[in-house]
Design an enzyme around this catalytic site. Structure first.
Site, PDB file in Angstrom:
ATOM      1  N   SER A  21       0.863  -1.190   0.000  1.00  0.00           N
ATOM      2  CA  SER A  21       0.000   0.000   0.000  1.00  0.00           C
ATOM      3  C   SER A  21       0.897   1.237   0.000  1.00  0.00           C
ATOM      4  O   SER A  21       2.060   1.164  -0.393  1.00  0.00           O
ATOM      5  CB  SER A  21      -0.948  -0.017   1.205  1.00  0.00           C
ATOM      6  OG  SER A  21      -1.932   0.981   1.067  1.00  0.00           O
ATOM      7  N   ASN A  22       0.380   2.357   0.422  1.00  0.00           N
ATOM      8  CA  ASN A  22       1.168   3.581   0.504  1.00  0.00           C
ATOM      9  C   ASN A  22       0.666   4.422   1.664  1.00  0.00           C
ATOM     10  O   ASN A  22      -0.301   4.053   2.335  1.00  0.00           O
ATOM     11  CB  ASN A  22       1.106   4.351  -0.822  1.00  0.00           C
ATOM     12  CG  ASN A  22      -0.327   4.709  -1.170  1.00  0.00           C
ATOM     13  OD1 ASN A  22      -0.960   5.527  -0.523  1.00  0.00           O
ATOM     14  ND2 ASN A  22      -0.862   4.051  -2.205  1.00  0.00           N
ATOM     15  N   ALA A  23       1.325   5.570   1.902  1.00  0.00           N
ATOM     16  CA  ALA A  23       1.084   6.346   3.118  1.00  0.00           C
ATOM     17  C   ALA A  23      -0.025   7.391   2.972  1.00  0.00           C
ATOM     18  O   ALA A  23      -0.149   8.277   3.812  1.00  0.00           O
ATOM     19  CB  ALA A  23       2.380   7.030   3.536  1.00  0.00           C
ATOM     20  N   SER A  24      -0.856   7.270   1.934  1.00  0.00           N
ATOM     21  CA  SER A  24      -1.937   8.248   1.772  1.00  0.00           C
ATOM     22  C   SER A  24      -2.881   8.217   2.973  1.00  0.00           C
ATOM     23  O   SER A  24      -3.328   7.155   3.404  1.00  0.00           O
ATOM     24  CB  SER A  24      -2.731   7.914   0.499  1.00  0.00           C
ATOM     25  OG  SER A  24      -3.941   8.645   0.494  1.00  0.00           O
ATOM     26  N   ALA A  88      -4.693   7.552  -3.929  1.00  0.00           N
ATOM     27  CA  ALA A  88      -3.313   7.102  -4.181  1.00  0.00           C
ATOM     28  C   ALA A  88      -3.395   5.616  -4.486  1.00  0.00           C
ATOM     29  O   ALA A  88      -3.328   4.772  -3.587  1.00  0.00           O
ATOM     30  CB  ALA A  88      -2.440   7.376  -2.972  1.00  0.00           C
TER      31      ALA A  88
END
Ligand code: C5P
Length: 208
Positions: A21-24, A88
């Site tokens: 995943s990502n830090a959004s 994101a």
């Protein structure tokens, strides 16, 4: 207007307990949903997992994976006037989701990744008279890369921001047009940027 907004990160599962995943944080997308509702619009909010509460009156669809986000967006799209894609989205997913939990073997592990579908491009390809506004988070060669994304995804405008935007309450953005011109520059709390963008959309896209 009835506005489709994507927000937050997507997750791509490696096995049943681990994901990419990502830090959004989802703050920009939720601020846009709040600004659109406050301006009297109907909002369909398709969001990956966040810690935020969606506006009470929006049509909320919580999803995890990119495929789920695409499916929810494609279902909502025919009844919408336009889309703001603030999510994101993971660009890659593991080629296979392993059932259960991968155990340690004492050796390294290589993951094969494949590209995920581009949701905004898919909506752009079937847009007809609807409008599309995207986001581009760029670290280098920002202006040119953002314009290329705008063209590829058939957007009317793209909001360029930098990695400093991730997880932050404030943002500093440039709104770029298909001809490469800068339509506006906004800095400040994401809630204020969201109001400015909504007003710009109403004035420039909503009345076509
Ligand atoms: O990740 P990228 O820089 O290409 O994102 C640009 C825009 O496209 C953003 O508005 C993002 O929400 C959208 N996007 C999408 N589906 C993807 C990748 C990005 O809708 N798979």
């Amino acid at each position: 207007m009835r506005i489709l907004i994507t927000a937050g990160p997507t997750r791509e599962y490696i096995d049943d307990v681990r994901y990419l995943s990502n830090a959004s944080s989802g703050q920009m997308g939720y601020a846009l949903a709040a600004a659109a509702v406050a301006a009297g619009h109907q909002v369909v909010l398709v969001s990956g997992p966040t810690l935020l509460a969606p506006p009470l009156t929006c049509d909320f669809h919580g999803i995890e994976t990119t495929a789920e986000m695409l499916s929810a967006c494609e279902t909502a799209w025919p009844d919408c006037d336009g889309v703001i894609a603030a999510a994101a989205v993971c660009d890659y997913r593991p080629a296979q989701r392993i059932q259960g939990k991968i155990g340690k073997t004492g050796n390294g592990l290589t993951l094969e990744l494949v590209e995920t579908p581009d949701i905004l491009a898919a909506l752009g390809a079937t847009r007809g008279r609807r409008w599309n506004v995207g986001f581009a988070l760029e670290a280098q060669d920002a202006h040119a890369r953002a314009i290329r994304k705008l063209q590829r995804k058939q957007c009317d405008a793209i909001v360029l921001n930098s990695p400093a935007a991730i997880g932050a309450a404030d943002n500093s953005v440039e709104l770029l047009l298909p001809n490469g011109n800068t339509a506006a520059k906004w800095s400040g709390p994401k809630s204020e940027i969201a109001k400015s963008l909504m007003t710009w959309i109403e004035t420039n896209l909503g009345t076509r």
